[in-house]
Design a protein around this motif. Structure first.
Motif, PDB file in Angstrom:
ATOM      1  N   LEU A 107      19.537  -3.464   3.667  1.00  0.00           N
ATOM      2  CA  LEU A 107      20.236  -3.182   2.584  1.00  0.00           C
ATOM      3  C   LEU A 107      19.464  -2.483   1.750  1.00  0.00           C
ATOM      4  N   VAL A 108      18.298  -3.318   1.357  1.00  0.00           N
ATOM      5  CA  VAL A 108      17.457  -2.721   0.146  1.00  0.00           C
ATOM      6  C   VAL A 108      16.828  -1.641   0.775  1.00  0.00           C
TER       7      VAL A 108
ATOM      8  N   ILE B 142       7.095   2.412  -3.100  1.00  0.00           N
ATOM      9  CA  ILE B 142       7.884   1.007  -2.604  1.00  0.00           C
ATOM     10  C   ILE B 142       8.130   0.799  -1.257  1.00  0.00           C
ATOM     11  N   ILE B 143       8.711   2.322  -0.803  1.00  0.00           N
ATOM     12  CA  ILE B 143       8.878   2.328   0.654  1.00  0.00           C
ATOM     13  C   ILE B 143       7.717   2.063   1.431  1.00  0.00           C
ATOM     14  N   LYS B 144       6.576   2.298   1.283  1.00  0.00           N
ATOM     15  CA  LYS B 144       5.249   2.299   1.955  1.00  0.00           C
ATOM     16  C   LYS B 144       4.848   0.799   1.989  1.00  0.00           C
TER      17      LYS B 144
ATOM     18  N   ARG C 144      17.950   6.522  -3.131  1.00  0.00           N
ATOM     19  CA  ARG C 144      17.265   7.049  -4.498  1.00  0.00           C
ATOM     20  C   ARG C 144      16.269   8.109  -4.230  1.00  0.00           C
ATOM     21  N   VAL C 145      15.486   8.185  -3.012  1.00  0.00           N
ATOM     22  CA  VAL C 145      14.557   8.918  -2.744  1.00  0.00           C
ATOM     23  C   VAL C 145      15.285  10.222  -2.489  1.00  0.00           C
TER      24      VAL C 145
ATOM     25  N   PHE D 174       8.115  -7.534   2.785  1.00  0.00           N
ATOM     26  CA  PHE D 174       9.086  -8.412   3.325  1.00  0.00           C
ATOM     27  C   PHE D 174       8.809  -9.045   4.526  1.00  0.00           C
ATOM     28  N   GLY D 175       7.740  -8.389   5.333  1.00  0.00           N
ATOM     29  CA  GLY D 175       7.242  -9.012   6.539  1.00  0.00           C
ATOM     30  C   GLY D 175       6.680 -10.177   6.403  1.00  0.00           C
ATOM     31  N   VAL D 176       5.633 -10.306   5.328  1.00  0.00           N
ATOM     32  CA  VAL D 176       4.936 -11.425   4.943  1.00  0.00           C
ATOM     33  C   VAL D 176       6.120 -12.638   4.498  1.00  0.00           C
TER      34      VAL D 176
END
Length: 167
Positions: free
Chosen positions: A67-68, A137-139, A75-76, A145-147
Motif C-alpha cells: 500500500l505504501v 524515499i523509494i530507494k 506520486r512519482v 521496512f525490511g529492518v
C-alpha cells in the motif's frame, strides 16, 4: 505537407524524443521486474519451507508495504508526468518564441514572455524536487521496512513462539 507546416514541430520533436526514452526505460524496468519477481519467488518458497510462521508474518507485512509503495509510486508517476509535460511545453515555447522574437521585441511583450517562462520553470522545479524526494524515499523504504519486519519477526518468535536465539 500543409499539415506539417501548420503543426507544432517542436512538440512533435519532443514527443519523438520522449517516446524513445520511455521505450528504453520500459525495457530496462521490465528486466528489473522479472529479476525481482524471480528473487521474490525463490525467497518466498524458501522461507515457507524453513519457517512457516515467519512466512505468515512476512505475508501479513507485505500488505502495508504494498500500500505504501503504491502511494509513493503514484506520486512519482504524477510528478514525472508533470515534469515531462512542462519540459515539452518549455521546448515548444522556446521553438515558437524564437521564431517570433522580432515581433515580441517590436511589441514590447518581453515581460509577458518572461512571466510565462518563469511560471513554467517554477512549476518544473517544484515537481522535479518532489520527484527527487520520492525517488529517495523509494530507494530507502524497502531497507527500512525490511529492518522493521525482521525486528517484529524476531520479537514475535521470541515472545509468542518460544524460539530462543540459541535455537
Amino acid at each position: 505537407w500543409q499539415h506539417l507546416s501548420q503543426s507544432n514541430l517542436g512538440r512533435m520533436q519532443n514527443i519523438t524524443l520522449r517516446e524513445t526514452t520511455t521505450y528504453s526505460n520500459a525495457i530496462i524496468k521490465f528486466g528489473v521486474f522479472i529479476s525481482a519477481c524471480a528473487i521474490a519467488l525463490v525467497l518466498t518458497i524458501g522461507s515457507f519451507l524453513v519457517f512457516w510462521e515467519g512466512f505468515l508474518m512476512f505475508a501479513i507485512a507485505a500488505i502495508p508495504y504494498y500500500l505504501v509503495n503504491k502511494i509513493i509510486n503514484g506520486r512519482v508517476s504524477y510528478n514525472s508526468k508533470i515534469c515531462i509535460d512542462t519540459a515539452n511545453d518549455l521546448g515548444t515555447m522556446i521553438g515558437e518564441d524564437a521564431s517570433r522574437l522580432k515581433y515580441i521585441k517590436a511589441s514590447s511583450m518581453e515581460d509577458v514572455l518572461l512571466r510565462r517562462f518563469s511560471d513554467k520553470i517554477e512549476n518544473y522545479g517544484q515537481h522535479f524536487l518532489n520527484l527527487s524526494i520520492y525517488h529517495s524515499i523509494i530507494k530507502l523504504f524497502p531497507e527500512i521496512f525490511g529492518v522493521i519486519v525482521l525486528s517484529l519477526i524476531i520479537i514475535f518468535s521470541y515472545n509468542y513462539l518460544g524460539i530462543k536465539a540459541e535455537d
